[in-house]
Design a protein around this motif. Structure first.
Motif, PDB file in Angstrom:
ATOM      1  N   CYS A   1       8.040   9.780  -6.567  1.00  0.00           N
ATOM      2  CA  CYS A   1       8.812   8.664  -7.115  1.00  0.00           C
ATOM      3  C   CYS A   1       9.480   7.851  -6.010  1.00  0.00           C
ATOM      4  CB  CYS A   1       9.862   9.190  -8.100  1.00  0.00           C
ATOM      5  SG  CYS A   1      10.795   7.885  -8.945  1.00  0.00           S
ATOM      6  N   LYS A   2       9.847   8.516  -4.901  1.00  0.00           N
ATOM      7  CA  LYS A   2      10.515   7.806  -3.802  1.00  0.00           C
ATOM      8  C   LYS A   2       9.586   6.818  -3.098  1.00  0.00           C
ATOM      9  CE  LYS A   2       9.499  11.391  -0.368  1.00  0.00           C
ATOM     10  NZ  LYS A   2      10.084  12.325   0.616  1.00  0.00           N
ATOM     11  N   ASP A   3       8.263   6.927  -3.356  1.00  0.00           N
ATOM     12  CA  ASP A   3       7.311   6.007  -2.730  1.00  0.00           C
ATOM     13  C   ASP A   3       7.065   4.762  -3.563  1.00  0.00           C
ATOM     14  OD1 ASP A   3       6.768   7.748  -0.525  1.00  0.00           O
ATOM     15  OD2 ASP A   3       5.533   8.976  -1.862  1.00  0.00           O
ATOM     16  N   ILE A   4       7.816   4.594  -4.618  1.00  0.00           N
ATOM     17  CA  ILE A   4       7.580   3.460  -5.505  1.00  0.00           C
ATOM     18  C   ILE A   4       7.873   2.130  -4.825  1.00  0.00           C
ATOM     19  CG2 ILE A   4       9.881   3.314  -6.541  1.00  0.00           C
ATOM     20  CD1 ILE A   4       8.408   3.011  -9.264  1.00  0.00           C
ATOM     21  N   TRP A   5       8.657   2.166  -3.720  1.00  0.00           N
ATOM     22  CA  TRP A   5       8.954   0.932  -2.997  1.00  0.00           C
ATOM     23  C   TRP A   5       7.678   0.269  -2.454  1.00  0.00           C
ATOM     24  CZ3 TRP A   5       7.560   0.451   2.125  1.00  0.00           C
ATOM     25  CH2 TRP A   5       7.244   1.633   2.807  1.00  0.00           C
ATOM     26  N   LEU A   6       6.637   1.074  -2.255  1.00  0.00           N
ATOM     27  CA  LEU A   6       5.379   0.531  -1.744  1.00  0.00           C
ATOM     28  C   LEU A   6       4.757  -0.464  -2.715  1.00  0.00           C
ATOM     29  CD1 LEU A   6       3.885   3.809  -0.247  1.00  0.00           C
ATOM     30  CD2 LEU A   6       4.409   1.728   1.041  1.00  0.00           C
ATOM     31  N   GLN A   7       5.003  -0.281  -4.009  1.00  0.00           N
ATOM     32  CA  GLN A   7       4.444  -1.209  -4.990  1.00  0.00           C
ATOM     33  C   GLN A   7       5.036  -2.610  -4.837  1.00  0.00           C
ATOM     34  OE1 GLN A   7       5.011   0.636  -8.851  1.00  0.00           O
ATOM     35  NE2 GLN A   7       3.103   1.805  -8.650  1.00  0.00           N
ATOM     36  N   ASN A   8       6.269  -2.680  -4.343  1.00  0.00           N
ATOM     37  CA  ASN A   8       6.889  -3.986  -4.121  1.00  0.00           C
ATOM     38  C   ASN A   8       6.558  -4.540  -2.744  1.00  0.00           C
ATOM     39  OD1 ASN A   8       8.224  -3.913  -6.645  1.00  0.00           O
ATOM     40  ND2 ASN A   8       9.837  -2.630  -5.775  1.00  0.00           N
ATOM     41  N   TRP A   9       6.293  -3.641  -1.773  1.00  0.00           N
ATOM     42  CA  TRP A   9       6.060  -4.091  -0.398  1.00  0.00           C
ATOM     43  C   TRP A   9       4.609  -4.492  -0.162  1.00  0.00           C
ATOM     44  CZ3 TRP A   9       3.361  -1.680   3.788  1.00  0.00           C
ATOM     45  CH2 TRP A   9       3.561  -2.293   5.027  1.00  0.00           C
ATOM     46  N   LEU A  10       3.683  -3.723  -0.682  1.00  0.00           N
ATOM     47  CA  LEU A  10       2.274  -4.012  -0.435  1.00  0.00           C
ATOM     48  C   LEU A  10       1.859  -5.323  -1.104  1.00  0.00           C
ATOM     49  CD1 LEU A  10       0.707  -0.467  -0.936  1.00  0.00           C
ATOM     50  CD2 LEU A  10       0.883  -1.737   1.212  1.00  0.00           C
ATOM     51  N   PRO A  11       1.000  -6.103  -0.445  1.00  0.00           N
ATOM     52  CA  PRO A  11       0.537  -7.352  -1.066  1.00  0.00           C
ATOM     53  C   PRO A  11      -0.399  -7.066  -2.234  1.00  0.00           C
ATOM     54  CG  PRO A  11      -0.613  -6.965   1.000  1.00  0.00           C
ATOM     55  CD  PRO A  11       0.443  -5.903   0.911  1.00  0.00           C
ATOM     56  N   SER A  12      -0.474  -7.991  -3.136  1.00  0.00           N
ATOM     57  CA  SER A  12      -1.347  -7.833  -4.298  1.00  0.00           C
ATOM     58  C   SER A  12      -2.811  -7.928  -3.879  1.00  0.00           C
ATOM     59  CB  SER A  12      -1.026  -8.903  -5.347  1.00  0.00           C
ATOM     60  OG  SER A  12      -1.239 -10.192  -4.801  1.00  0.00           O
ATOM     61  N   PHE A  13      -3.684  -7.607  -4.811  1.00  0.00           N
ATOM     62  CA  PHE A  13      -5.111  -7.574  -4.493  1.00  0.00           C
ATOM     63  C   PHE A  13      -5.652  -8.944  -4.100  1.00  0.00           C
ATOM     64  CE2 PHE A  13      -4.496  -4.029  -7.521  1.00  0.00           C
ATOM     65  CZ  PHE A  13      -4.901  -2.988  -6.697  1.00  0.00           C
ATOM     66  N   GLN A  14      -4.966 -10.006  -4.472  1.00  0.00           N
ATOM     67  CA  GLN A  14      -5.480 -11.338  -4.187  1.00  0.00           C
ATOM     68  C   GLN A  14      -5.019 -11.870  -2.826  1.00  0.00           C
ATOM     69  OE1 GLN A  14      -3.727 -10.630  -7.040  1.00  0.00           O
ATOM     70  NE2 GLN A  14      -5.531 -10.355  -8.376  1.00  0.00           N
ATOM     71  N   ARG A  15      -4.042 -11.205  -2.204  1.00  0.00           N
ATOM     72  CA  ARG A  15      -3.520 -11.682  -0.928  1.00  0.00           C
ATOM     73  C   ARG A  15      -4.540 -11.471   0.182  1.00  0.00           C
ATOM     74  NH1 ARG A  15       2.101 -11.461  -0.398  1.00  0.00           N
ATOM     75  NH2 ARG A  15       1.773 -11.922   1.818  1.00  0.00           N
TER      76      ARG A  15
END
Length: 610
Positions: free
Chosen positions: A337-351
């Motif tokens: 659960c502590k790795d959920i920040w990656l969902q906000n940091w990583l660019p989306s599939f279209q980037r």
């Protein structure tokens, strides 16, 4: 004088020879020519030949002709010239003129680097345009085409259309990859990236690495890839904009951990050089951990490549980086659960930089991209009962406080009046007899004839019969004294304030009565002994009153309606008046300093006017 044994030439040897046309000192043993020989030549000299001598340097003042309108040729060829000097510290100025120059032959010498122009007097590089009529033959020299050649080459690109003569065909002697390559071809083909300076161990280049400075890209490259290194080096070139490549080695850590690296105060060379590094490539190594504090130091690096390492977790300090700024490649981790920040940091599939870092989670023996994971799959509780209750409680508390604050603010005057009455009732306030000069101050619309008649003929005499000292402004004010100053003084020494509220008071252009209301409220608010009595003369509703404290009296029904009988009005006023402790009935009107007119006279005048 050719083919002699002349070794030295003074600058004043040919002075005064106005009709001298040619000087030929070729095939001598000249080793030195004093500076200033040609620069100050004020004659009609056309040719100066010192070729095939033993000169090792030539002064700029013996190349340029400043005081002569024109010449044909100056020949320094076939010497051993390695440098151009400026012993007289000559400077080209804005008004300097070189006339119509001719051909300056410096071919077949030992020149290797172009001189720095500011050292030979051209502190403003644009002044070189004064020499466009000159022709300089620099062929057959040992030219080193490196970074020191870049400035001249880059500035010469604007003159390509004029470089059509054979003496512009200067060839590179070194480095080996540029040997016999024409410098003009490098300029024409925009290959200035090839003009680099290789750095050595003396320049702090690590062993087995290739280091070079490339001015066309404003960078210093340290290429240590595929050198079999197991640790970071102990030093790097002391230059800005470093691009460091440690890829394809055996590095297991980003800190120094072997015998060849000893850095005082830091565990890693990267700490010390972090402010100089522009790009860092650590790909294809065995790095397992990214130190958090090191990532903080490297936050200003424009690009970091950490792909193809053995990392199994990602530091949260990566949030300081733009995801397009760092390249980690594919990494598989045990997601929590502590790795959920990656969902906000990583660019989306279209980037465009989506492939820079691809984080996969081990989920049911499968690899699932973390962007496709739900909070529940990451092991996060949808909500926490305690936190939910706390949030609801805080929200309710904030709502109650906000509503209460707004309500209190809306009825603040009413609350103040009620609280004041309650305190007076509970404490039993005792008013000292010598604290106030006047018992009653009456505020009314002085322009209302009927109101004035009622006051002077009925209300004020009643109060005076009860031994109250009354101040009636239109009757008792001193002539010539400032009205507002007197109002402040009298009201500050008055115990009760009787306010007769009428419509004309609200619409009157004269502000005296409103100032009386303000000072009455001020004294009432800060002195619990005082009392305000409102008589609603025109039976106004509270919505029609602009003054908030008077509106509060009307809303609380704490006023006297003028529609009552005269006796009831007087009785109610009397009951609400604040009395002294020793009874007002024994008090004399002459007590205390005061200024009064003859009330009987004023009453007669009012009766006549009415």
């Amino acid at each position: 004088m050719r083919k002699n044994k002349i070794e030295y030439l003074r600058s004043d040897t040919f002075s005064g020879m106005k009709y001298l046309r040619n000087i030929d000192l070729s095939y001598n043993r000249l080793r030195y020519i004093e500076p200033g020989l040609l620069l100050n030549m004020a004659a009609s000299l056309l040719n100066f030949d010192v070729s095939n001598n033993l000169l090792t340097t030539v002064d700029i003042t013996n190349i340029l002709w400043e005081n002569q309108p024109a010449f044909c040729e100056t020949d320094f060829s076939f010497n051993k010239i390695t440098s151009i000097s400026n012993q007289l510290d000559w400077t080209c100025k804005r008004n300097t003129q070189f006339g119509y120059g001719g051909y300056v032959n410096l071919s077949n010498n030992n020149l290797s680097h172009f001189v720095k122009f500011y050292k030979i007097g051209f502190r403003n590089i644009f002044f070189l345009g004064k020499l466009l009529s000159y022709g300089f033959d620099l062929r057959e020299n040992n030219w080193i085409c490196d970074c020191q050649m870049y400035l001249l080459a880059s500035k010469s690109s604007i003159l390509l259309d004029k470089m059509h003569r054979s003496y512009f065909e200067v060839t590179c002697h070194s480095p080996p990859e540029l040997k016999n390559v024409l410098l003009i071809d490098i300029i024409k083909h925009q290959s200035l990236d090839r003009l680099i300076c290789n750095l050595t161990i003396a320049d702090r280049c690590p062993p087995k690495c290739r280091c070079f400075y490339q001015p066309s890209r404003s960078r210093t490259v340290v290429d240590c890839s595929r050198t079999g290194r197991s640790g970071l080096p102990s030093a790097l070139p002391l230059r800005t904009d470093l691009e460091i490549d440690f890829s394809s080695n055996r590095l297991s850590s980003m800190i120094n951990n072997n015998h060849e690296t000893k850095i005082t105060g830091n565990e890693s060379i990267l700490y010390y050089y972090s402010k100089y590094i522009r790009k860092l490539d650590l790909s294809n190594n065995s790095i397992e951990i990214i130190p958090d504090d090191l990532m903080v130091e490297l936050r200003n690096v424009s690009f970091i490549n950490l792909s193809k390492n053995k990392m199994t977790k990602i530091s949260r300090n990566l949030q300081m980086f733009n995801p397009c700024q760092i390249y980690i490649g594919e990494i598989v981790i045990h997601c929590k659960c502590k790795d959920i920040w990656l969902q906000n940091w990583l660019p989306s599939f279209q980037r465009k930089c989506y492939n820079n870092t691809r984080v996969y989670c081990k989920y049911h023996n499968k690899k699932v991209h973390i962007l496709n994971m739900t909070r529940l799959e990451l092991g996060c509780r949808l909500y926490n009962d305690f936190i939910l209750c706390l949030i609801i409680s805080l929200a309710v508390a904030v709502f109650i406080v906000t509503v209460s604050s707004l309500s209190i603010y809306t009825i603040r005057f009413e609350l103040f009046i009620m609280t004041r009455k309650f305190l007076k009732y509970c404490k039993g306030i005792v008013v000292p007899s010598d604290a106030y000069t006047y018992d009653i101050y009456i505020s009314c619309n002085e322009n209302d004839v009927y109101l004035r008649h009622w006051l002077t003929s009925s209300f004020v005499p009643f109060l005076q019969e009860k031994n109250f000292s009354v101040f009636l402004p239109y009757r008792d004010c001193q002539i010539g004294r400032l009205r507002e100053e007197e109002t402040i003084d009298i009201m500050s020494t008055s115990l009760n304030f009787v306010i007769l509220l009428s419509e004309n008071c609200e619409s009157s252009m004269e502000m005296w009565i409103k100032k009386e209301w303000k000072y009455a409220w001020y004294n009432y608010r800060y002195d619990i002994n005082r009392e305000i009595i409102v008589i609603n003369y025109d039976m106004m509703d509270y919505q029609d009153v602009t003054h908030k404290f008077l509106r509060a009296f009307l809303k609380m029904n704490s006023f006297i309606n003028f529609s009552k009988k005269d006796k009831l009005i007087k009785a109610e006023v009397y009951s609400r008046l604040q009395h002294y402790h020793d009874s007002v009935f024994g008090k004399k009107l002459c007590n205390g300093p005061r200024t009064r007119r003859n009330s009987d006279l004023d009453t007669d005048i009012e009766m006549k006017k009415s």
